[in-house]
Write an enzyme that holds these catalytic residues in place. Sequence first.
Site, PDB file in Angstrom:
ATOM      1  N   GLU A 151      -1.066  -8.981   3.589  1.00 51.42           N
ATOM      2  CA  GLU A 151      -0.851  -9.566   4.918  1.00 51.42           C
ATOM      3  C   GLU A 151      -2.169 -10.004   5.561  1.00 51.42           C
ATOM      4  O   GLU A 151      -2.201 -10.938   6.370  1.00 51.42           O
ATOM      5  CB  GLU A 151      -0.083  -8.601   5.835  1.00 51.42           C
ATOM      6  CG  GLU A 151      -0.856  -7.395   6.345  1.00 51.42           C
ATOM      7  CD  GLU A 151      -0.817  -6.212   5.402  1.00 51.42           C
ATOM      8  OE1 GLU A 151      -1.045  -5.087   5.860  1.00 51.42           O
ATOM      9  OE2 GLU A 151      -0.562  -6.412   4.195  1.00 51.42           O
ATOM     10  N   HIS A 159      -3.420  -4.964   0.706  1.00 48.36           N
ATOM     11  CA  HIS A 159      -2.812  -5.457   1.941  1.00 48.36           C
ATOM     12  C   HIS A 159      -2.809  -6.988   1.951  1.00 48.36           C
ATOM     13  O   HIS A 159      -3.700  -7.619   2.547  1.00 48.36           O
ATOM     14  CB  HIS A 159      -3.565  -4.919   3.158  1.00 48.36           C
ATOM     15  CG  HIS A 159      -3.319  -3.484   3.434  1.00 48.36           C
ATOM     16  ND1 HIS A 159      -2.324  -3.042   4.287  1.00 48.36           N
ATOM     17  CD2 HIS A 159      -3.910  -2.380   2.938  1.00 48.36           C
ATOM     18  CE1 HIS A 159      -2.328  -1.720   4.314  1.00 48.36           C
ATOM     19  NE2 HIS A 159      -3.280  -1.283   3.509  1.00 48.36           N
ATOM     20  N   CYS A 174       0.835  -1.199   0.000  1.00 47.71           N
ATOM     21  CA  CYS A 174       0.000   0.000   0.000  1.00 47.71           C
ATOM     22  C   CYS A 174       0.872   1.254   0.000  1.00 47.71           C
ATOM     23  O   CYS A 174       1.465   1.586  -1.017  1.00 47.71           O
ATOM     24  CB  CYS A 174      -0.985  -0.022   1.167  1.00 47.71           C
ATOM     25  SG  CYS A 174      -2.308   1.202   1.008  1.00 47.71           S
TER      26      CYS A 174
END
Length: 237
Positions: free
Chosen positions: A200, A198, A99
Amino acid sequence: MSKPVIGVTTSARSGWRIFPLVALNIWLAGGRAVRWGAGRPADISKVDGIVIGGGDDISPDLYGGELVTSARLDPARDALERRLVGEARAAGKPVLGICRGAQMLNVALGGTLDQDAYATHQTSRRYRTILPRKTVKVLPKTRLVDLAGPEEMKVNALHSQAVQRLGEGLRVAARDTGGMIQAVEAVHDPFALGVQWHPEHLFYARRQRALFRALVTAAQAKLDHRNQIDAVEGEAA
């Protein structure tokens, strides 16, 4: 064989909850994460690769843009991450930008940002959730398509800024349905990839785990004095 060590930059505001997720993804990929942030020691010589994490907006002072009133800035973090990207590239160590990190990768290499990207790309759908709602089109003949496959992917997207003019040595790797840039990547070694979403949070998705695996693979290749992009592409094949 010891695991590659990956330095991870985080926001002062949200790093406490984001770093464990990034560290989990790096661990699943075979690496070990250490947390960095403004005011913390951050020595590129102590790690084998870096993740520039998400969070705050990037000051337009870094690329000659104009400040928008909604921007949330952290100048100390800007300075830290810009330095780290430059040092990582100079040292031949791989970078994954998440990001804000994708934007910082671009800015550190001389590119610019669109600070009000959804005003520019009015047909791009804006979502304010970590759930995978945004459709992203991976471009052909890119490293990202080798890693994640050619199919459209659903990702989360919390950003308001986006890459505008590309930094040196980068190319576009993905766009959303409105044409907004959603990923950039280095054309040549050392390995570098920046994604506007994102991954993750999407550790359950094989295509998203592949991004962290590529970083760790590139870091191991650096340790072994091998070409990073060849190693990443060889694993993806």
